[in-house]
Design a protein around this motif. Structure first.
Motif, PDB file in Angstrom:
ATOM      1  N   THR A 165       0.882  -1.066  -0.126  1.00  0.00           N
ATOM      2  CA  THR A 165       0.019  -0.014  -0.001  1.00  0.00           C
ATOM      3  C   THR A 165       0.878   1.335  -0.162  1.00  0.00           C
ATOM      4  N   ALA A 166       0.456   2.428  -0.486  1.00  0.00           N
ATOM      5  CA  ALA A 166       1.193   3.524  -0.399  1.00  0.00           C
ATOM      6  C   ALA A 166       1.277   3.939   1.135  1.00  0.00           C
ATOM      7  N   GLU A 167       0.568   3.887   2.096  1.00  0.00           N
ATOM      8  CA  GLU A 167       0.735   4.140   3.425  1.00  0.00           C
ATOM      9  C   GLU A 167       1.855   3.106   3.896  1.00  0.00           C
ATOM     10  N   ALA A 168       1.946   2.262   3.542  1.00  0.00           N
ATOM     11  CA  ALA A 168       3.029   0.927   3.987  1.00  0.00           C
ATOM     12  C   ALA A 168       4.454   1.416   3.303  1.00  0.00           C
ATOM     13  N   LEU A 169       4.450   1.992   2.216  1.00  0.00           N
ATOM     14  CA  LEU A 169       5.569   2.570   1.537  1.00  0.00           C
ATOM     15  C   LEU A 169       6.172   3.556   2.343  1.00  0.00           C
ATOM     16  N   LEU A 170       5.078   4.336   2.398  1.00  0.00           N
ATOM     17  CA  LEU A 170       5.387   5.781   3.321  1.00  0.00           C
ATOM     18  C   LEU A 170       6.131   5.328   4.727  1.00  0.00           C
ATOM     19  N   GLU A 171       5.615   4.430   5.609  1.00  0.00           N
ATOM     20  CA  GLU A 171       6.142   4.087   6.812  1.00  0.00           C
ATOM     21  C   GLU A 171       7.548   3.247   6.564  1.00  0.00           C
ATOM     22  N   LYS A 172       7.604   2.717   5.464  1.00  0.00           N
ATOM     23  CA  LYS A 172       8.979   2.064   5.144  1.00  0.00           C
ATOM     24  C   LYS A 172      10.189   3.144   4.766  1.00  0.00           C
ATOM     25  N   LEU A 173       9.602   4.052   4.077  1.00  0.00           N
ATOM     26  CA  LEU A 173      10.367   5.058   3.691  1.00  0.00           C
ATOM     27  C   LEU A 173      11.250   5.714   4.968  1.00  0.00           C
ATOM     28  N   LYS A 174      10.108   5.911   5.866  1.00  0.00           N
ATOM     29  CA  LYS A 174      10.535   6.910   6.954  1.00  0.00           C
ATOM     30  C   LYS A 174      11.845   6.261   7.969  1.00  0.00           C
ATOM     31  N   VAL A 175      11.715   4.910   7.519  1.00  0.00           N
ATOM     32  CA  VAL A 175      12.854   4.209   8.251  1.00  0.00           C
ATOM     33  C   VAL A 175      14.139   4.007   7.367  1.00  0.00           C
ATOM     34  N   MET A 176      13.717   3.784   5.952  1.00  0.00           N
ATOM     35  CA  MET A 176      15.033   3.329   5.118  1.00  0.00           C
ATOM     36  C   MET A 176      15.702   4.656   4.897  1.00  0.00           C
ATOM     37  N   LEU A 177      14.969   5.968   4.710  1.00  0.00           N
ATOM     38  CA  LEU A 177      15.796   7.044   4.267  1.00  0.00           C
ATOM     39  C   LEU A 177      16.935   7.592   5.111  1.00  0.00           C
ATOM     40  N   PRO A 178      16.816   7.739   6.374  1.00  0.00           N
ATOM     41  CA  PRO A 178      18.109   8.127   7.018  1.00  0.00           C
ATOM     42  C   PRO A 178      19.126   6.990   7.473  1.00  0.00           C
ATOM     43  N   GLU A 179      18.608   5.762   6.989  1.00  0.00           N
ATOM     44  CA  GLU A 179      19.849   4.894   7.069  1.00  0.00           C
ATOM     45  C   GLU A 179      20.426   4.721   5.766  1.00  0.00           C
ATOM     46  N   LEU A 180      19.769   4.860   4.603  1.00  0.00           N
ATOM     47  CA  LEU A 180      20.194   4.789   3.187  1.00  0.00           C
ATOM     48  C   LEU A 180      21.440   6.176   2.998  1.00  0.00           C
ATOM     49  N   LEU A 181      20.603   7.368   3.531  1.00  0.00           N
ATOM     50  CA  LEU A 181      21.639   8.819   3.288  1.00  0.00           C
ATOM     51  C   LEU A 181      22.838   8.264   4.425  1.00  0.00           C
ATOM     52  N   GLU A 182      22.706   7.843   5.458  1.00  0.00           N
ATOM     53  CA  GLU A 182      23.973   7.672   6.455  1.00  0.00           C
ATOM     54  C   GLU A 182      25.033   6.613   5.485  1.00  0.00           C
ATOM     55  N   LEU A 183      24.531   5.630   5.002  1.00  0.00           N
ATOM     56  CA  LEU A 183      25.393   4.679   4.236  1.00  0.00           C
ATOM     57  C   LEU A 183      26.090   5.424   2.989  1.00  0.00           C
ATOM     58  N   ASN A 184      25.432   6.409   2.350  1.00  0.00           N
ATOM     59  CA  ASN A 184      25.830   6.997   1.135  1.00  0.00           C
ATOM     60  C   ASN A 184      26.992   8.027   1.315  1.00  0.00           C
ATOM     61  N   ASP A 185      26.640   8.794   2.672  1.00  0.00           N
ATOM     62  CA  ASP A 185      27.766   9.874   2.745  1.00  0.00           C
ATOM     63  C   ASP A 185      28.465   9.701   4.240  1.00  0.00           C
ATOM     64  N   GLY A 186      27.953   8.875   5.124  1.00  0.00           N
ATOM     65  CA  GLY A 186      28.627   8.550   6.416  1.00  0.00           C
ATOM     66  C   GLY A 186      28.119   9.659   7.573  1.00  0.00           C
ATOM     67  N   HIS A 187      27.245  10.344   7.393  1.00  0.00           N
ATOM     68  CA  HIS A 187      26.610  11.472   8.153  1.00  0.00           C
ATOM     69  C   HIS A 187      25.332  10.958   8.695  1.00  0.00           C
ATOM     70  N   GLU A 188      25.113  11.125  10.028  1.00  0.00           N
ATOM     71  CA  GLU A 188      23.797  10.631  10.763  1.00  0.00           C
ATOM     72  C   GLU A 188      22.888  11.600  10.515  1.00  0.00           C
ATOM     73  N   TYR A 189      21.790  11.150  10.192  1.00  0.00           N
ATOM     74  CA  TYR A 189      20.436  12.048  10.033  1.00  0.00           C
ATOM     75  C   TYR A 189      19.405  11.801  10.960  1.00  0.00           C
ATOM     76  N   ALA A 190      18.983  12.753  11.694  1.00  0.00           N
ATOM     77  CA  ALA A 190      17.891  12.628  12.635  1.00  0.00           C
ATOM     78  C   ALA A 190      16.581  13.027  11.957  1.00  0.00           C
ATOM     79  N   CYS A 191      16.605  13.872  11.188  1.00  0.00           N
ATOM     80  CA  CYS A 191      15.519  14.316  10.301  1.00  0.00           C
ATOM     81  C   CYS A 191      15.866  14.350   8.823  1.00  0.00           C
ATOM     82  N   VAL A 192      14.901  13.928   8.211  1.00  0.00           N
ATOM     83  CA  VAL A 192      14.837  13.693   6.599  1.00  0.00           C
ATOM     84  C   VAL A 192      13.691  14.111   6.191  1.00  0.00           C
ATOM     85  N   PRO A 193      13.466  15.191   5.783  1.00  0.00           N
ATOM     86  CA  PRO A 193      12.348  15.496   5.030  1.00  0.00           C
ATOM     87  C   PRO A 193      11.965  15.098   3.767  1.00  0.00           C
TER      88      PRO A 193
END
Length: 76
Positions: free
Chosen positions: A33-61
């Motif tokens: 579902t689109a809602e399930a995708l939204l919830e999944k992205l809330k977790v994945m985005l900070p983790e993926l961005l940290e893997l990409n550049d090594g910085h920790e992200y507390a907030c990812v709009p």
């Protein structure tokens, strides 16, 4: 801070929403579902961005744009 844009589309055959395009390097995921995708992205985005550049992200709009085509009954 940058707002990330994620475009999702519906795969009728697989019956899932999937990331069709984004400005997040390496982002690829799907959900039933689109809602399930939204919830999944809330977790994945900070983790993926940290893997990409090594910085920790507390907030990812981010903005999720979901697109789905359909036909009304009785179309010829």
């Amino acid at each position: 801070m940058i707002t990330f844009t994620i475009k999702a589309e519906w795969d009728e055959e697989a019956r899932v929403w999937y990331v069709a395009d984004s400005n997040v390097p390496g982002l690829s995921t799907e959900a039933p579902t689109a809602e399930a995708l939204l919830e999944k992205l809330k977790v994945m985005l900070p983790e993926l961005l940290e893997l990409n550049d090594g910085h920790e992200y507390a907030c990812v709009p981010f903005e999720l744009i979901a697109h789905r085509s359909a036909q009304a009954n009785h179309c010829h």
